[in-house]
Design a protein around this motif. Structure first.
Motif, mmCIF file in Angstrom:
data_model
loop_
_atom_site.group_PDB
_atom_site.id
_atom_site.type_symbol
_atom_site.label_atom_id
_atom_site.label_comp_id
_atom_site.label_asym_id
_atom_site.label_seq_id
_atom_site.Cartn_x
_atom_site.Cartn_y
_atom_site.Cartn_z
ATOM 1 N N UNK A 3 -77.641 -58.265 -49.972
ATOM 2 C CA UNK A 3 -78.775 -58.609 -50.816
ATOM 3 C C UNK A 3 -79.239 -60.041 -50.648
ATOM 4 N N UNK A 4 -80.409 -60.249 -51.176
ATOM 5 C CA UNK A 4 -81.052 -61.561 -51.183
ATOM 6 C C UNK A 4 -81.685 -61.696 -52.558
ATOM 7 N N UNK A 5 -81.386 -62.786 -53.257
ATOM 8 C CA UNK A 5 -81.777 -62.913 -54.644
ATOM 9 C C UNK A 5 -82.495 -64.233 -54.888
ATOM 10 N N UNK A 22 -76.806 -63.060 -49.210
ATOM 11 C CA UNK A 22 -75.493 -62.521 -48.859
ATOM 12 C C UNK A 22 -75.349 -62.470 -47.347
ATOM 13 N N UNK A 23 -74.207 -62.950 -46.870
ATOM 14 C CA UNK A 23 -73.889 -62.971 -45.446
ATOM 15 C C UNK A 23 -72.477 -62.426 -45.262
ATOM 16 N N UNK A 24 -72.377 -61.111 -45.152
ATOM 17 C CA UNK A 24 -71.106 -60.424 -44.966
ATOM 18 C C UNK A 24 -70.172 -60.658 -46.149
ATOM 19 N N UNK A 25 -69.237 -61.618 -46.047
ATOM 20 C CA UNK A 25 -68.255 -61.817 -47.114
ATOM 21 C C UNK A 25 -68.476 -63.094 -47.914
ATOM 22 N N UNK A 26 -69.658 -63.674 -47.790
ATOM 23 C CA UNK A 26 -69.975 -64.909 -48.513
ATOM 24 C C UNK A 26 -71.440 -64.890 -48.924
ATOM 25 N N UNK A 27 -71.830 -65.861 -49.744
ATOM 26 C CA UNK A 27 -73.212 -65.965 -50.211
ATOM 27 C C UNK A 27 -73.720 -67.365 -49.889
#
Length: 155
Positions: free
Chosen positions: A6-8, A113-118
């Motif tokens: 996602x992108x918030x 969101x980038x895989x396992x981090x934000x």
């Protein structure tokens, strides 16, 4: 393994607090118990890691030979400003002022969101980032991913 999506678009309040979007909170059920870590990104951004992801990074960092200057320099630069975050009762986190200033984050920001981090970006800087996307994204995809097996797990 955490896989975030996602992108918030978000806003910082006057005290530097960020309301974590409900859709992102659902993807981070362990955040309230284990916490989060925020750090400088490689570009002018910040990165929020679930605690378990950060701990795995620390395991890798502890394998570096500290007798080599480049390793010490990298460790200092990478961990500079790393701060634990915790969600308050309203689902907000307080972003450290020094990190917000480093990343040039104003009131409007994007959580990407980038895989396992934000990644945490100033909204305008994030939009500008995509002005520099290579004209031919297909060529970049081939260069970066072309040599990867389609399915390594046999599916």
């Amino acid at each position: 393994m955490t896989q975030l999506l996602g992108e918030f678009d978000c806003k910082l309040d006057a005290k530097g607090r960020l309301m974590v979007p409900a859709a992102l909170k659902k993807q981070l059920p362990e955040a309230e118990k284990d916490g989060l870590v925020i750090n400088r990104g490689f570009e002018k951004n910040l990165v929020i890691y679930p605690r378990k992801v950060w701990d795995a990074i620390l395991v890798d960092l502890n394998k570096l030979n500290i007798y080599e200057k480049k390793n010490r320099d990298f460790l200092r630069a990478f961990t500079r400003g790393a701060t634990e975050l915790s969600l308050d009762a309203a689902g907000r986190v307080l972003l450290p002022k020094s990190l917000v200033e480093f990343a040039g984050i104003g009131a409007d920001l994007v959580l990407a969101c980038q895989l396992d981090k934000v990644e945490v970006w100033d909204k305008k800087a994030y939009e500008d980032l995509f002005d520099d996307v290579p004209e031919n994204f297909a060529n970049l995809a081939e260069e970066v991913m072309g040599s990867k097996n389609r399915r390594e797990d046999g599916e």
